[in-house]
Write an enzyme that holds these catalytic residues in place. Structure first.
Site, PDB file in Angstrom:
ATOM      1  N   ARG A  69      60.075 -21.367 -26.690  1.00  0.00           N
ATOM      2  CA  ARG A  69      61.058 -22.449 -26.721  1.00  0.00           C
ATOM      3  C   ARG A  69      60.389 -23.757 -26.331  1.00  0.00           C
ATOM      4  O   ARG A  69      59.532 -23.787 -25.454  1.00  0.00           O
ATOM      5  CB  ARG A  69      62.199 -22.161 -25.749  1.00  0.00           C
ATOM      6  CG  ARG A  69      63.211 -21.148 -26.270  1.00  0.00           C
ATOM      7  CD  ARG A  69      64.296 -20.867 -25.264  1.00  0.00           C
ATOM      8  NE  ARG A  69      63.771 -20.195 -24.108  1.00  0.00           N
ATOM      9  CZ  ARG A  69      63.473 -20.768 -22.952  1.00  0.00           C
ATOM     10  NH1 ARG A  69      63.698 -22.063 -22.764  1.00  0.00           N
ATOM     11  NH2 ARG A  69      62.988 -20.078 -21.957  1.00  0.00           N
ATOM     12  N   TYR A 197      60.770 -20.341 -34.251  1.00  0.00           N
ATOM     13  CA  TYR A 197      60.665 -19.397 -33.131  1.00  0.00           C
ATOM     14  C   TYR A 197      62.034 -19.051 -32.521  1.00  0.00           C
ATOM     15  O   TYR A 197      62.849 -19.944 -32.254  1.00  0.00           O
ATOM     16  CB  TYR A 197      59.748 -19.954 -32.015  1.00  0.00           C
ATOM     17  CG  TYR A 197      59.931 -19.134 -30.763  1.00  0.00           C
ATOM     18  CD1 TYR A 197      59.359 -17.868 -30.667  1.00  0.00           C
ATOM     19  CD2 TYR A 197      60.765 -19.560 -29.729  1.00  0.00           C
ATOM     20  CE1 TYR A 197      59.592 -17.068 -29.566  1.00  0.00           C
ATOM     21  CE2 TYR A 197      61.004 -18.761 -28.621  1.00  0.00           C
ATOM     22  CZ  TYR A 197      60.414 -17.514 -28.550  1.00  0.00           C
ATOM     23  OH  TYR A 197      60.675 -16.709 -27.471  1.00  0.00           O
ATOM     24  N   LYS A 206      70.345 -18.731 -27.040  1.00  0.00           N
ATOM     25  CA  LYS A 206      70.357 -19.689 -25.940  1.00  0.00           C
ATOM     26  C   LYS A 206      71.223 -20.914 -26.272  1.00  0.00           C
ATOM     27  O   LYS A 206      71.929 -21.439 -25.417  1.00  0.00           O
ATOM     28  CB  LYS A 206      68.930 -20.110 -25.582  1.00  0.00           C
ATOM     29  CG  LYS A 206      68.065 -18.967 -25.032  1.00  0.00           C
ATOM     30  CD  LYS A 206      68.744 -18.332 -23.884  1.00  0.00           C
ATOM     31  CE  LYS A 206      68.097 -17.207 -23.138  1.00  0.00           C
ATOM     32  NZ  LYS A 206      66.848 -16.640 -23.395  1.00  0.00           N
ATOM     33  N   HIS A 226      72.540 -16.649 -17.698  1.00  0.00           N
ATOM     34  CA  HIS A 226      71.291 -16.045 -18.168  1.00  0.00           C
ATOM     35  C   HIS A 226      71.039 -14.780 -17.349  1.00  0.00           C
ATOM     36  O   HIS A 226      70.184 -14.764 -16.467  1.00  0.00           O
ATOM     37  CB  HIS A 226      70.167 -17.072 -17.975  1.00  0.00           C
ATOM     38  CG  HIS A 226      68.868 -16.713 -18.637  1.00  0.00           C
ATOM     39  ND1 HIS A 226      67.668 -17.266 -18.258  1.00  0.00           N
ATOM     40  CD2 HIS A 226      68.571 -15.883 -19.660  1.00  0.00           C
ATOM     41  CE1 HIS A 226      66.696 -16.789 -19.024  1.00  0.00           C
ATOM     42  NE2 HIS A 226      67.223 -15.941 -19.872  1.00  0.00           N
ATOM     43  N   SER A 248      63.148 -16.713 -17.560  1.00  0.00           N
ATOM     44  CA  SER A 248      62.505 -16.087 -18.718  1.00  0.00           C
ATOM     45  C   SER A 248      61.236 -15.348 -18.306  1.00  0.00           C
ATOM     46  O   SER A 248      60.460 -15.849 -17.490  1.00  0.00           O
ATOM     47  CB  SER A 248      62.157 -17.150 -19.749  1.00  0.00           C
ATOM     48  OG  SER A 248      63.320 -17.850 -20.115  1.00  0.00           O
ATOM     49  N   CYS A 250      60.805 -12.750 -16.455  1.00  0.00           N
ATOM     50  CA  CYS A 250      60.729 -12.326 -15.056  1.00  0.00           C
ATOM     51  C   CYS A 250      61.382 -10.966 -14.825  1.00  0.00           C
ATOM     52  O   CYS A 250      61.667 -10.607 -13.689  1.00  0.00           O
ATOM     53  CB  CYS A 250      61.341 -13.375 -14.144  1.00  0.00           C
ATOM     54  SG  CYS A 250      60.361 -14.872 -14.043  1.00  0.00           S
ATOM     55  N   ASP A 277      70.018 -10.180 -21.325  1.00  0.00           N
ATOM     56  CA  ASP A 277      69.645 -11.602 -21.311  1.00  0.00           C
ATOM     57  C   ASP A 277      70.816 -12.539 -21.003  1.00  0.00           C
ATOM     58  O   ASP A 277      70.634 -13.533 -20.331  1.00  0.00           O
ATOM     59  CB  ASP A 277      69.034 -11.978 -22.668  1.00  0.00           C
ATOM     60  CG  ASP A 277      68.243 -13.278 -22.622  1.00  0.00           C
ATOM     61  OD1 ASP A 277      67.445 -13.447 -21.677  1.00  0.00           O
ATOM     62  OD2 ASP A 277      68.418 -14.127 -23.511  1.00  0.00           O
ATOM     63  N   ARG A 375      57.312 -10.878 -29.270  1.00  0.00           N
ATOM     64  CA  ARG A 375      58.626 -10.266 -28.989  1.00  0.00           C
ATOM     65  C   ARG A 375      59.028  -9.220 -30.012  1.00  0.00           C
ATOM     66  O   ARG A 375      58.541  -9.195 -31.130  1.00  0.00           O
ATOM     67  CB  ARG A 375      59.687 -11.370 -28.960  1.00  0.00           C
ATOM     68  CG  ARG A 375      59.407 -12.376 -27.843  1.00  0.00           C
ATOM     69  CD  ARG A 375      60.651 -12.863 -27.180  1.00  0.00           C
ATOM     70  NE  ARG A 375      60.329 -13.641 -26.004  1.00  0.00           N
ATOM     71  CZ  ARG A 375      61.013 -13.578 -24.867  1.00  0.00           C
ATOM     72  NH1 ARG A 375      62.043 -12.787 -24.744  1.00  0.00           N
ATOM     73  NH2 ARG A 375      60.661 -14.323 -23.829  1.00  0.00           N
TER      74      ARG A 375
HETATM   75  P1  GTP Z   1      63.261 -13.140 -21.316  1.00  0.00           P
HETATM   76  O1  GTP Z   1      63.470 -12.273 -22.503  1.00  0.00           O
HETATM   77  O2  GTP Z   1      62.209 -14.187 -21.560  1.00  0.00           O
HETATM   78  O3  GTP Z   1      64.495 -13.742 -20.777  1.00  0.00           O
HETATM   79  O4  GTP Z   1      62.504 -12.239 -20.196  1.00  0.00           O
HETATM   80  P2  GTP Z   1      63.010 -11.073 -19.232  1.00  0.00           P
HETATM   81  O5  GTP Z   1      63.549 -11.673 -17.970  1.00  0.00           O
HETATM   82  O6  GTP Z   1      63.864 -10.117 -19.941  1.00  0.00           O
HETATM   83  O7  GTP Z   1      61.619 -10.380 -18.800  1.00  0.00           O
HETATM   84  P3  GTP Z   1      61.020  -8.942 -19.162  1.00  0.00           P
HETATM   85  O8  GTP Z   1      61.853  -7.810 -18.646  1.00  0.00           O
HETATM   86  O9  GTP Z   1      60.696  -8.925 -20.597  1.00  0.00           O
HETATM   87  O10 GTP Z   1      59.673  -8.949 -18.307  1.00  0.00           O
HETATM   88  C1  GTP Z   1      58.675  -9.901 -18.494  1.00  0.00           C
HETATM   89  C2  GTP Z   1      57.386  -9.463 -17.848  1.00  0.00           C
HETATM   90  O11 GTP Z   1      57.579  -9.125 -16.475  1.00  0.00           O
HETATM   91  C3  GTP Z   1      56.759  -8.253 -18.513  1.00  0.00           C
HETATM   92  O12 GTP Z   1      55.382  -8.489 -18.693  1.00  0.00           O
HETATM   93  C4  GTP Z   1      56.986  -7.145 -17.530  1.00  0.00           C
HETATM   94  O13 GTP Z   1      55.979  -6.192 -17.607  1.00  0.00           O
HETATM   95  C5  GTP Z   1      57.004  -7.856 -16.178  1.00  0.00           C
HETATM   96  N1  GTP Z   1      57.876  -7.155 -15.203  1.00  0.00           N
HETATM   97  C6  GTP Z   1      59.158  -6.779 -15.389  1.00  0.00           C
HETATM   98  N2  GTP Z   1      59.654  -6.118 -14.315  1.00  0.00           N
HETATM   99  C7  GTP Z   1      58.650  -6.089 -13.407  1.00  0.00           C
HETATM  100  C8  GTP Z   1      58.553  -5.548 -12.070  1.00  0.00           C
HETATM  101  O14 GTP Z   1      59.476  -4.969 -11.503  1.00  0.00           O
HETATM  102  N3  GTP Z   1      57.359  -5.730 -11.437  1.00  0.00           N
HETATM  103  C9  GTP Z   1      56.296  -6.371 -12.025  1.00  0.00           C
HETATM  104  N4  GTP Z   1      55.169  -6.489 -11.338  1.00  0.00           N
HETATM  105  N5  GTP Z   1      56.365  -6.879 -13.295  1.00  0.00           N
HETATM  106  C10 GTP Z   1      57.520  -6.749 -13.964  1.00  0.00           C
HETATM  107  C1  SPV Z   2      63.949 -16.581 -22.896  1.00  0.00           C
HETATM  108  O1  SPV Z   2      62.981 -17.353 -23.058  1.00  0.00           O
HETATM  109  O2  SPV Z   2      64.653 -16.581 -21.853  1.00  0.00           O
HETATM  110  C2  SPV Z   2      64.279 -15.591 -23.941  1.00  0.00           C
HETATM  111  C3  SPV Z   2      63.632 -15.721 -25.239  1.00  0.00           C
HETATM  112  O3  SPV Z   2      65.108 -14.731 -23.725  1.00  0.00           O
HETATM  113  S1  SPV Z   2      64.353 -16.950 -26.214  1.00  0.00           S
HETATM  114  O4  SPV Z   2      65.357 -16.352 -27.078  1.00  0.00           O
HETATM  115  O5  SPV Z   2      63.285 -17.521 -27.016  1.00  0.00           O
HETATM  116  O6  SPV Z   2      64.987 -17.953 -25.398  1.00  0.00           O
HETATM  117 MN    MN Z   3      66.033 -15.010 -21.657  1.00  0.00          MN
END
Ligand code: GTP
Ligand code: SPV
Ligand code: MN
Length: 598
Positions: A69, A197, A206, A226, A248, A250, A277, A375
């Site tokens: 984004r 993207y 979003k 979010h 994002s 995290c 999300d 993704r």
């Molecule tokens: P968006 O789709 O961008 O909103 O991201 P999200 O918040 O859904 O994050 P996602 O679950 O995809 O995790 C992003 C990264 O954090 C990945 O590389 C995971 O491996 C890492 N991660 C997730 N949970 C944990 C955790 O409990 N511990 C650690 N160390 N890393 C984590």
């Molecule tokens: C984020 O960045 O928080 C996402 C991916 O979940 S996007 O749809 O690109 O915003």
């Molecule tokens: Mn997100």
């Protein structure tokens, strides 16, 4: 397809602006899906992956400078700057329409304009909102078909005069200097141009479900957040639902798909994945907060996703999934860093460059196979922990017992703590911070305040958003969910994660739910309640001695330094912050000073 006069007139007007060769209305049928896929393969927009190993899967690369984004090119176009606050880029609506029109003008020449009627939330639910996206990207159409409900049934629900969000998108020439993501909350309109993207172009996500929806939520008395939504059930108990706001990349998708670790299996937890999300939340007639996930798919981060870290995700993406910006292997399958299986000997990377392990780019830096923000787009129903029965979670929503905030903090923030009450919880959310990840452009690792993980997504003044949260709390009174803060990312002196994370996070959710049910006590600290270590089930976890103490430590002096940074962050909101936030800040400072001097 429709008798909705305003919709027809708007499609005609936008077509006159963009000048596509043809207009195609998306009906949502399976036959249509096949045709669209064939076409996208013909134009080269997508590649069909190895159908024996990955049935129904497609591959796509976005333009190399269009992989996340672009918050700096994202604007809220309300009449006054005051209304959108310092948290948003602002452009006056007239200027925004005028600027974008220069780019949209003739942008679809030689292309087809697809008309996608879509619903965020199930048709028939009081939560739901309808949108119509016009786009010249087949990739967008194929993604929207997974992420939302589309087609004829949405037009039927819209009738002759139903309200809808007008969403216009064109890739145009994918030029970053001619890229704009514009939101017109007062016109219920979104215009996105020059990008291909995800979050910039899947306008239901979003743009509608957070930026426009947060604006509507404030007006109509509900919340667009979010947040992931997750259910945890123990044998003989009812399911308790948790929502969690993490910035994002995290860990929302990971936590939402959590699988209980081996050592906890005998407890027989069942996990229900409701959303990963976005959560839309409303009070029911008993003033209990309920949440739905307005999406029907996952748009999840791939690097780091593997059968150990997130087995549910790996099962979810076995078929009918679109893979964006990963490594393409010679056998027509895909690979990403820290995924499953062996590192391939060679392939073509996310930029379309030949790649082999250890490859370096022009500057001598390691060349990635997959982009860090690569993704998957996969149907929600393919997740093994998605609800199998019933429509209650779609129509009425699930009752929320606890709300979690979290981010990546290498130091400072303990593994978990509980806010004293709703007002304090709002303060905890408002002062949330995290280290920047690949999901945003900018310097990675830098600490960034991101209130409620909504800084890039709140469609109006953040101070008013805090006020809205406080107001919702007042409406719920004692029935309000408890608020917690979690941090899976605390590091030891060697820069290693202190907490194993992922499935093991269930141990912390257990404590949180016990707190919600009044089953365990806690230790009062200046920042909130932290667990008595014996109340967290550590069975089967071989943590080094002293680890829990390190994970739960609250250092008053460090927190006092954090308060200085918070004050710095709050400066931009000076004169507009709700007094409750300032009260909480002052009270926390006093508690910390008291502790530091004792
Ligand atoms: P968006 O789709 O961008 O909103 O991201 P999200 O918040 O859904 O994050 P996602 O679950 O995809 O995790 C992003 C990264 O954090 C990945 O590389 C995971 O491996 C890492 N991660 C997730 N949970 C944990 C955790 O409990 N511990 C650690 N160390 N890393 C984590
Ligand atoms: C984020 O960045 O928080 C996402 C991916 O979940 S996007 O749809 O690109 O915003
Ligand atoms: Mn997100």
């Amino acid at each position: 397809m429709t008798k909705h006069k305003e919709l027809i007139a708007w499609v005609e007007e936008m077509a006159a602006l963009c000048q596509p060769d043809a207009i195609v209305w998306i009906d949502g049928s399976l036959r249509e899906k096949k045709e669209l896929e064939e076409q996208a393969i013909k134009t080269g927009e997508v590649i069909r992956l190895n159908q024996k190993i990955m049935p129904g899967c497609l591959y796509h690369r976005t333009h190399p400078d269009d992989v996340a984004r672009t918050e700096n090119l994202t604007f809220i176009c309300a009449p006054t700057k005051e209304e959108v606050g310092p948290n948003n880029n602002w452009m006056p609506p007239q200027e925004a329409y005028w600027k974008a029109k220069q780019i949209f003008s003739g942008a679809m020449k030689g292309r087809t304009m697809y008309v996608i009627p879509f619903s965020m939330g199930a048709v028939g639910s009081p939560f739901s909102k309808i949108g119509v996206e016009l786009t010249d990207s087949l990739y967008v159409v194929l993604n929207m078909r997974i992420m939302t409900s589309v087609g004829k049934k949405i037009l039927a629900a819209l009738g002759r005069d139903g309200e809808f969000t007008k969403c216009l998108h064109s890739k145009a020439d994918l030029n970053v200097t001619r890229r704009l993501i514009l939101h017109f909350p007062h016109d219920n309109t979104i215009w996105s141009v020059g990008s291909g993207y995800g979050g910039n172009v899947l306008l239901g996500k979003k743009c509608l479900s957070l930026r426009i929806a947060s604006f509507l939520g404030k007006k109509e008395g509900w919340m667009a957040e979010h947040m992931l939504i997750l259910g945890v059930k123990k044998p003989g108990e009812k399911t308790h639902y948790i929502t969690a706001a993490f910035p994002s990349a995290c860990g929302k998708t990971n936590l939402a798909m959590l699988l209980p670790p081996k050592a906890l299996e005998q407890k027989g937890h069942t996990i229900e994945t409701i959303g990963d999300d976005i959560a839309w939340m409303r009070l029911d007639e008993h003033k209990i907060l309920h949440a739905i996930n307005p999406e029907t798919g996952f748009f999840g981060v791939l690097p780091g996703t593997n059968s150990k870290s997130n087995p549910n995700a790996m099962l979810t993406i076995k078929k009918n999934t679109i893979f964006t910006n990963v490594l393409l292997k010679p056998d027509g399958t895909v690979w990403w860093e820290h995924g499953d299986g062996e590192t391939p000997s060679h392939g073509v990377n996310w930029q379309g460059k030949p790649w082999k392990p250890g490859a370096l780019d022009e500057e001598g830096k390691p060349l990635l196979g997959a982009h860090a923000n690569s993704r998957f787009t996969a149907p929600f129903s393919q997740c093994p922990t998605a609800p199998k029965k019933g429509k209650g979670h779609l129509l009425k929503g699930v009752p929320v017992s606890a709300i979690l905030y979290g981010g990546r903090r290498a130091h400072l923030t303990p593994l978990v703590y509980e806010a004293f009450d709703w007002q304090h919880g709002v303060y905890v959310g408002a002062t949330m911070a995290s280290e920047r990840t690949a999901a945003q452009y900018g310097k990675q690792g830098e600490v960034r305040y991101d209130p409620m993980a909504m800084l890039p997504f709140c469609g109006y003044h953040m101070s008013d958003y805090f006020r809205h949260w406080l107001k919702m709390g007042k409406k719920m009174g004692k029935k309000a969910p408890k608020i917690f803060c979690v941090n899976w990312f605390r590091l030891d002196d060697n820069g290693k994660f202190l907490w194993p994370g992922y499935g093991e996070n269930l141990r912390i959710l257990e404590w949180i739910l016990k707190r919600c049910q009044g089953k365990v006590g806690a230790k009062k600290t200046p920042i909130g309640y932290i667990p008595n270590p014996e109340d967290i089930d550590l069975n089967g976890l071989n943590l080094a001695p002293g680890t829990m103490d390190k994970l739960l430590a609250v250092h008053s002096q460090e927190w006092l330094e954090e308060l200085e940074r918070q004050a710095e962050f709050f400066k931009q909101f000076e004169g507009t912050l709700p007094k409750e936030i300032l009260t909480e800040y002052g009270a926390l400072k006093e508690r910390l000073l008291g502790a530091a001097n004792s």
